[in-house]
Design an enzyme around this catalytic site. Sequence first.
Site, PDB file in Angstrom:
ATOM      1  N   GLU A 123       0.818  -1.211   0.000  1.00  0.00           N
ATOM      2  CA  GLU A 123       0.000   0.000   0.000  1.00  0.00           C
ATOM      3  C   GLU A 123       0.858   1.270   0.000  1.00  0.00           C
ATOM      4  OE1 GLU A 123      -2.987  -0.420  -0.640  1.00  0.00           O
ATOM      5  OE2 GLU A 123      -3.733  -2.234   0.333  1.00  0.00           O
ATOM      6  N   HIS A 147      -3.069   1.998   8.597  1.00  0.00           N
ATOM      7  CA  HIS A 147      -4.097   1.167   7.954  1.00  0.00           C
ATOM      8  C   HIS A 147      -4.252  -0.139   8.718  1.00  0.00           C
ATOM      9  CE1 HIS A 147      -6.361  -1.146   5.089  1.00  0.00           C
ATOM     10  NE2 HIS A 147      -5.351  -1.940   4.803  1.00  0.00           N
ATOM     11  N   HIS A 149      -7.386  -3.577   9.741  1.00  0.00           N
ATOM     12  CA  HIS A 149      -8.582  -4.313   9.321  1.00  0.00           C
ATOM     13  C   HIS A 149      -9.491  -4.565  10.525  1.00  0.00           C
ATOM     14  CE1 HIS A 149      -6.069  -6.291   5.798  1.00  0.00           C
ATOM     15  NE2 HIS A 149      -6.248  -4.980   5.630  1.00  0.00           N
ATOM     16  N   GLU A 177     -18.258  11.298  22.723  1.00  0.00           N
ATOM     17  CA  GLU A 177     -16.970  11.913  22.395  1.00  0.00           C
ATOM     18  C   GLU A 177     -16.658  11.913  20.896  1.00  0.00           C
ATOM     19  OE1 GLU A 177     -14.345  12.853  24.831  1.00  0.00           O
ATOM     20  OE2 GLU A 177     -16.077  12.912  26.146  1.00  0.00           O
ATOM     21  N   HIS A 218     -12.998  -3.965   3.571  1.00  0.00           N
ATOM     22  CA  HIS A 218     -11.547  -4.137   3.711  1.00  0.00           C
ATOM     23  C   HIS A 218     -11.057  -3.618   5.074  1.00  0.00           C
ATOM     24  CE1 HIS A 218      -7.325  -3.859   1.671  1.00  0.00           C
ATOM     25  NE2 HIS A 218      -7.200  -3.817   2.983  1.00  0.00           N
TER      26      HIS A 218
HETATM   27  P1  13P Z   1       1.055  -5.493   3.093  1.00  0.00           P
HETATM   28  O1  13P Z   1       1.444  -6.785   3.765  1.00  0.00           O
HETATM   29  O2  13P Z   1       1.657  -5.358   1.730  1.00  0.00           O
HETATM   30  O3  13P Z   1       1.324  -4.302   3.983  1.00  0.00           O
HETATM   31  O4  13P Z   1      -0.524  -5.554   2.821  1.00  0.00           O
HETATM   32  C1  13P Z   1      -1.424  -5.696   3.866  1.00  0.00           C
HETATM   33  C2  13P Z   1      -2.722  -5.028   3.606  1.00  0.00           C
HETATM   34  O5  13P Z   1      -3.465  -4.785   4.529  1.00  0.00           O
HETATM   35  C3  13P Z   1      -3.101  -4.656   2.217  1.00  0.00           C
HETATM   36  O6  13P Z   1      -4.209  -3.828   2.199  1.00  0.00           O
HETATM   37 ZN    ZN Z   2      -5.442  -3.914   4.045  1.00  0.00          ZN
END
Ligand code: 13P
Ligand code: ZN
Length: 283
Positions: A123, A147, A149, A177, A218
């Site tokens: 990313e 980033h 998940h 909050e 995602h």
């Molecule tokens: P990477 O292992 O390349 O960081 O990818 C993980 C991910 O969450 C892709 O969206």
């Molecule tokens: Zn991801």
Amino acid sequence: MEVLDEGFIRSFIRMADDGWKQGWHERNGGNLSYRLTPADVNAIEDVLSAIEAQRWESISDEGAALALRDIAGEMFLITAAGSYFRNITLEPERCMGIIEVDDAGLRYRIRWGFADGGRPTSELPTHLLNHSVKKRVSDGRIRVIYHCHPANINALTFVLPHSGAVFTRELWGMISECAMVFPEGVAVVEWMVPGSIDIARASAKEMEHCNVVIWVHHGMFCAGEDFDSAFGLMHTVEKAAEVLVKVRSMSGGCECVSRITDQNLADLADAYDLDLTPAELAL
Ligand code: 13P
Ligand code: ZN
């Protein structure tokens, strides 16, 4: 001094490990990046100059179409592609590294870390585009892009319309909050191929006006001035999403008996001088 003893590196590792403990990083899921300050670069200059710099690589296959002039010459600490956040405390030099962007903002090269032939996260385009936008709109204050998940925000992308205004109003309505932590709201980017330049561009466009971008089915991207604020923002949004998932699960489609009303939000805005947009309040 060891690079790994530097405060910014320790904070980076701590945040990544905190994210792992929250359950936001299954397998290699998620990535993290930090734009070094001039003082950070100074502190590790001796170590960097003793390592042979690797060859320059394009930030994206789009080449000249992606000239990130706002971050030309900057250095970033960033997680490695395919690395597990679970392992970052044990193998930091394999799970992350430092890259330098060239003077045209077109290419990058590895300066430290990524042991055994690793490379920056897949990313990378989204991280660097987001950094470029955030450096410009925050006068350089925002340095962290994160980033992960998280399950609850992801679950909501299956039941709520893919609208930033709808997600914003729903999340503000879950914990008092929230409107104070993210008064500029959240944005939603439709499903796209991870790692692509398209998802990078769509995300960076939203980062012009807010610090939270939800990727449908995602995960989420957050931006912050430092590790605490980026992590705290992610934590707050995901906690609000968890409350919403619980409320919807418990109520079985029935109306709730109580909610944070538009008037409550207007009172918060008054009390804390928040700029909550009328479009979102009116939903
Ligand atoms: P990477 O292992 O390349 O960081 O990818 C993980 C991910 O969450 C892709 O969206
Ligand atoms: Zn991801």
